[in-house]
Scaffold this motif. Structure first.
Motif, PDB file in Angstrom:
ATOM      1  N   LEU A 195      41.409  44.017  62.634  1.00  0.00           N
ATOM      2  CA  LEU A 195      41.779  43.183  63.865  1.00  0.00           C
ATOM      3  C   LEU A 195      41.050  41.771  63.740  1.00  0.00           C
ATOM      4  CD1 LEU A 195      41.993  45.949  66.699  1.00  0.00           C
ATOM      5  CD2 LEU A 195      43.924  44.496  65.568  1.00  0.00           C
ATOM      6  N   THR A 196      39.692  41.957  63.582  1.00  0.00           N
ATOM      7  CA  THR A 196      38.906  40.708  63.580  1.00  0.00           C
ATOM      8  C   THR A 196      39.387  39.790  62.468  1.00  0.00           C
ATOM      9  OG1 THR A 196      36.826  42.064  63.771  1.00  0.00           O
ATOM     10  CG2 THR A 196      36.463  39.884  62.960  1.00  0.00           C
ATOM     11  N   ALA A 197      39.992  40.143  61.330  1.00  0.00           N
ATOM     12  CA  ALA A 197      40.253  39.256  60.127  1.00  0.00           C
ATOM     13  C   ALA A 197      41.690  38.737  60.798  1.00  0.00           C
ATOM     14  CB  ALA A 197      40.675  39.939  59.208  1.00  0.00           C
ATOM     15  N   LEU A 198      42.442  39.456  61.686  1.00  0.00           N
ATOM     16  CA  LEU A 198      43.695  38.846  62.313  1.00  0.00           C
ATOM     17  C   LEU A 198      43.223  37.876  63.194  1.00  0.00           C
ATOM     18  CD1 LEU A 198      46.814  38.946  62.373  1.00  0.00           C
ATOM     19  CD2 LEU A 198      46.478  40.832  64.139  1.00  0.00           C
ATOM     20  N   PHE A 199      42.645  38.024  64.176  1.00  0.00           N
ATOM     21  CA  PHE A 199      42.445  36.926  65.131  1.00  0.00           C
ATOM     22  C   PHE A 199      41.722  35.938  64.641  1.00  0.00           C
ATOM     23  CE2 PHE A 199      41.770  40.907  68.238  1.00  0.00           C
ATOM     24  CZ  PHE A 199      43.179  40.680  68.494  1.00  0.00           C
ATOM     25  N   PHE A 200      40.950  36.043  63.518  1.00  0.00           N
ATOM     26  CA  PHE A 200      40.352  34.877  62.925  1.00  0.00           C
ATOM     27  C   PHE A 200      41.172  34.023  62.213  1.00  0.00           C
ATOM     28  CE2 PHE A 200      38.426  33.253  58.831  1.00  0.00           C
ATOM     29  CZ  PHE A 200      37.491  32.277  59.335  1.00  0.00           C
ATOM     30  N   MET A 201      42.235  34.730  61.488  1.00  0.00           N
ATOM     31  CA  MET A 201      43.307  33.816  60.975  1.00  0.00           C
ATOM     32  C   MET A 201      43.997  33.079  61.700  1.00  0.00           C
ATOM     33  SD  MET A 201      44.443  36.285  57.592  1.00  0.00           S
ATOM     34  CE  MET A 201      45.250  34.871  56.925  1.00  0.00           C
ATOM     35  N   LYS A 202      44.189  33.538  62.924  1.00  0.00           N
ATOM     36  CA  LYS A 202      45.092  32.812  64.049  1.00  0.00           C
ATOM     37  C   LYS A 202      44.241  31.440  64.447  1.00  0.00           C
ATOM     38  CE  LYS A 202      48.082  36.839  65.440  1.00  0.00           C
ATOM     39  NZ  LYS A 202      49.395  35.777  65.111  1.00  0.00           N
ATOM     40  N   ALA A 203      42.764  32.085  64.594  1.00  0.00           N
ATOM     41  CA  ALA A 203      41.910  31.028  65.055  1.00  0.00           C
ATOM     42  C   ALA A 203      42.063  29.648  64.155  1.00  0.00           C
ATOM     43  CB  ALA A 203      40.524  31.421  65.280  1.00  0.00           C
ATOM     44  N   LEU A 204      42.154  29.892  62.898  1.00  0.00           N
ATOM     45  CA  LEU A 204      42.014  28.875  61.966  1.00  0.00           C
ATOM     46  C   LEU A 204      43.459  27.956  62.022  1.00  0.00           C
ATOM     47  CD1 LEU A 204      41.200  30.830  58.504  1.00  0.00           C
ATOM     48  CD2 LEU A 204      39.927  29.207  59.665  1.00  0.00           C
ATOM     49  N   LYS A 205      44.317  28.249  62.641  1.00  0.00           N
ATOM     50  CA  LYS A 205      45.453  27.384  63.032  1.00  0.00           C
ATOM     51  C   LYS A 205      45.097  26.524  63.989  1.00  0.00           C
ATOM     52  CE  LYS A 205      49.079  30.600  61.903  1.00  0.00           C
ATOM     53  NZ  LYS A 205      50.295  31.274  62.512  1.00  0.00           N
ATOM     54  N   THR A 206      44.098  26.560  64.824  1.00  0.00           N
ATOM     55  CA  THR A 206      43.796  25.734  65.797  1.00  0.00           C
ATOM     56  C   THR A 206      42.312  25.153  65.983  1.00  0.00           C
ATOM     57  OG1 THR A 206      42.995  27.410  67.352  1.00  0.00           O
ATOM     58  CG2 THR A 206      45.288  26.632  67.508  1.00  0.00           C
ATOM     59  N   ILE A 207      41.533  25.695  64.882  1.00  0.00           N
ATOM     60  CA  ILE A 207      40.014  25.484  64.812  1.00  0.00           C
ATOM     61  C   ILE A 207      39.600  25.081  63.281  1.00  0.00           C
ATOM     62  CG2 ILE A 207      37.766  26.299  65.140  1.00  0.00           C
ATOM     63  CD1 ILE A 207      38.594  28.077  67.235  1.00  0.00           C
ATOM     64  N   PRO A 208      38.972  24.076  63.173  1.00  0.00           N
ATOM     65  CA  PRO A 208      38.575  23.862  61.712  1.00  0.00           C
ATOM     66  C   PRO A 208      37.712  24.758  61.197  1.00  0.00           C
ATOM     67  CG  PRO A 208      38.072  21.840  63.100  1.00  0.00           C
ATOM     68  CD  PRO A 208      38.537  22.930  64.152  1.00  0.00           C
ATOM     69  N   ALA A 209      38.106  25.178  59.895  1.00  0.00           N
ATOM     70  CA  ALA A 209      37.476  26.281  59.133  1.00  0.00           C
ATOM     71  C   ALA A 209      35.938  25.916  59.118  1.00  0.00           C
ATOM     72  CB  ALA A 209      38.024  26.399  57.914  1.00  0.00           C
ATOM     73  N   SER A 210      35.612  24.798  58.943  1.00  0.00           N
ATOM     74  CA  SER A 210      34.180  24.693  58.937  1.00  0.00           C
ATOM     75  C   SER A 210      33.349  24.934  60.206  1.00  0.00           C
ATOM     76  CB  SER A 210      33.941  22.864  58.512  1.00  0.00           C
ATOM     77  OG  SER A 210      34.730  22.192  59.794  1.00  0.00           O
ATOM     78  N   VAL A 211      34.037  24.876  61.321  1.00  0.00           N
ATOM     79  CA  VAL A 211      33.505  25.287  62.559  1.00  0.00           C
ATOM     80  C   VAL A 211      33.758  26.909  62.839  1.00  0.00           C
ATOM     81  CG1 VAL A 211      33.593  25.127  65.069  1.00  0.00           C
ATOM     82  CG2 VAL A 211      33.850  23.064  63.809  1.00  0.00           C
ATOM     83  N   ALA A 212      35.090  27.404  62.426  1.00  0.00           N
ATOM     84  CA  ALA A 212      35.356  28.952  62.653  1.00  0.00           C
ATOM     85  C   ALA A 212      34.601  29.817  61.869  1.00  0.00           C
ATOM     86  CB  ALA A 212      36.906  28.965  62.426  1.00  0.00           C
ATOM     87  N   TYR A 213      34.209  29.539  60.456  1.00  0.00           N
ATOM     88  CA  TYR A 213      33.286  30.406  59.846  1.00  0.00           C
ATOM     89  C   TYR A 213      31.940  30.605  60.426  1.00  0.00           C
ATOM     90  CZ  TYR A 213      36.687  30.507  55.940  1.00  0.00           C
ATOM     91  OH  TYR A 213      37.722  30.906  55.240  1.00  0.00           O
ATOM     92  N   PRO A 214      31.376  29.349  60.490  1.00  0.00           N
ATOM     93  CA  PRO A 214      30.056  29.822  61.025  1.00  0.00           C
ATOM     94  C   PRO A 214      29.916  30.474  62.456  1.00  0.00           C
ATOM     95  CG  PRO A 214      29.996  27.618  60.392  1.00  0.00           C
ATOM     96  CD  PRO A 214      31.511  28.208  60.438  1.00  0.00           C
ATOM     97  N   CYS A 215      30.989  30.085  63.201  1.00  0.00           N
ATOM     98  CA  CYS A 215      31.134  30.794  64.534  1.00  0.00           C
ATOM     99  C   CYS A 215      31.106  32.364  64.431  1.00  0.00           C
ATOM    100  CB  CYS A 215      32.347  30.345  65.449  1.00  0.00           C
ATOM    101  SG  CYS A 215      31.945  28.794  66.448  1.00  0.00           S
ATOM    102  N   VAL A 216      32.069  32.629  63.591  1.00  0.00           N
ATOM    103  CA  VAL A 216      32.506  34.226  63.341  1.00  0.00           C
ATOM    104  C   VAL A 216      31.253  34.880  62.874  1.00  0.00           C
ATOM    105  CG1 VAL A 216      33.696  35.700  62.035  1.00  0.00           C
ATOM    106  CG2 VAL A 216      34.822  33.968  63.098  1.00  0.00           C
ATOM    107  N   ALA A 217      30.509  34.195  61.889  1.00  0.00           N
ATOM    108  CA  ALA A 217      29.329  34.909  61.228  1.00  0.00           C
ATOM    109  C   ALA A 217      28.294  34.960  62.360  1.00  0.00           C
ATOM    110  CB  ALA A 217      28.766  34.073  60.025  1.00  0.00           C
ATOM    111  N   SER A 218      27.936  33.780  62.974  1.00  0.00           N
ATOM    112  CA  SER A 218      26.924  33.966  64.013  1.00  0.00           C
ATOM    113  C   SER A 218      27.377  34.924  65.265  1.00  0.00           C
ATOM    114  CB  SER A 218      26.618  32.614  64.664  1.00  0.00           C
ATOM    115  OG  SER A 218      27.563  31.897  65.204  1.00  0.00           O
ATOM    116  N   GLY A 219      28.449  35.064  65.498  1.00  0.00           N
ATOM    117  CA  GLY A 219      28.978  35.898  66.603  1.00  0.00           C
ATOM    118  C   GLY A 219      28.747  37.411  66.249  1.00  0.00           C
ATOM    119  N   VAL A 220      29.067  37.563  65.154  1.00  0.00           N
ATOM    120  CA  VAL A 220      28.611  39.007  64.565  1.00  0.00           C
ATOM    121  C   VAL A 220      27.228  39.307  64.762  1.00  0.00           C
ATOM    122  CG1 VAL A 220      28.389  40.901  62.497  1.00  0.00           C
ATOM    123  CG2 VAL A 220      30.474  39.278  63.158  1.00  0.00           C
TER     124      VAL A 220
END
Length: 212
Positions: free
Chosen positions: A150-175
């Motif tokens: 589910l985390t992977a699914l929500f992350f992939m949907k986020a990539l449609k609206t958020i730059p990957a250069s921001v999304a990857y650090p956000c997810v890692a730091s969020g964990v």
């Protein structure tokens, strides 16, 4: 094809992570695995030409520094496994952005192939090793696998609206932030000064990532 290839990387990443915990300890392994976000982040900037604001870049640097800080002063007993973990973790995460850019298939189908193939590869590995099956392993696998998917699914949907250069650090730091909060409020863990500083660094990094 991409999903099946991702499944191989997911399984190998997990196995390499286990080996690193054995050889280099949990703290260093986690910090290296989280720091591997540098690979997909650089890919997004250099290959896909994403734009990054100054404060966003500063946030990434702070988050990366905090992950390295997480490892403490521990020196790797086996540097080869550390390099392998860093590389395979970053490459595995990169597949999500690659699918987002090049594939027309929906995210759910991609994840079905990725996790389904990982399950198939792991089943073959279990049979070859003749590991004794226990129902509790299936339960623990579902307990870990469902939120992971589910985390992977929500992350992939986020990539449609958020730059990957921001999304990857956000997810890692969020964990990491979530693990801190659960430790504090559920397990009643008392943090050291170093851990509090680490928490503040990640929190500051997340704030900077979301500035425009």
């Amino acid at each position: 094809t991409t999903g099946a290839l991702t499944g191989i990387f997911l399984l190998v990443n997990f196995l390499v992570y286990q080996k690193n915990i054995k050889f280099n300890g949990m703290a260093l392994s986690v910090s290296v695995m989280r720091s591997a976000l540098l690979i997909p982040t650089l890919m997004a900037l250099l290959v896909f030409k994403e734009q990054l604001f100054f404060f966003n870049g500063l946030g990434i640097v702070i988050i990366l520094a905090s992950f390295l800080f997480m490892g403490g002063n521990r020196h790797p007993k086996n540097l080869l496994w550390i390099i392998f973990l860093f590389s395979i973790s970053g490459m595995t995460d990169s597949f999500f952005k690659i699918h987002n850019v090049y594939s027309q298939n929906p995210e759910a189908l991609f994840l079905f192939y990725a996790f389904g193939s990982a399950f198939l590869y792991n089943t073959i590995l279990v049979l070859l090793r003749r590991v004794t099956f226990s129902p509790k392993y299936l339960f623990y696998g579902l307990l870990l696998g469902l939120p992971n998917q589910l985390t992977a699914l929500f992350f992939m949907k986020a990539l449609k609206t958020i730059p990957a250069s921001v999304a990857y650090p956000c997810v890692a730091s969020g964990v990491v932030l979530f693990s801190f909060l659960t430790d504090r409020f559920i397990w009643k863990t008392t943090f050291t000064g170093k851990q509090k500083l680490l928490f503040l660094m990640i929190f500051l990094g997340v704030i900077l990532l979301n500035l425009r």
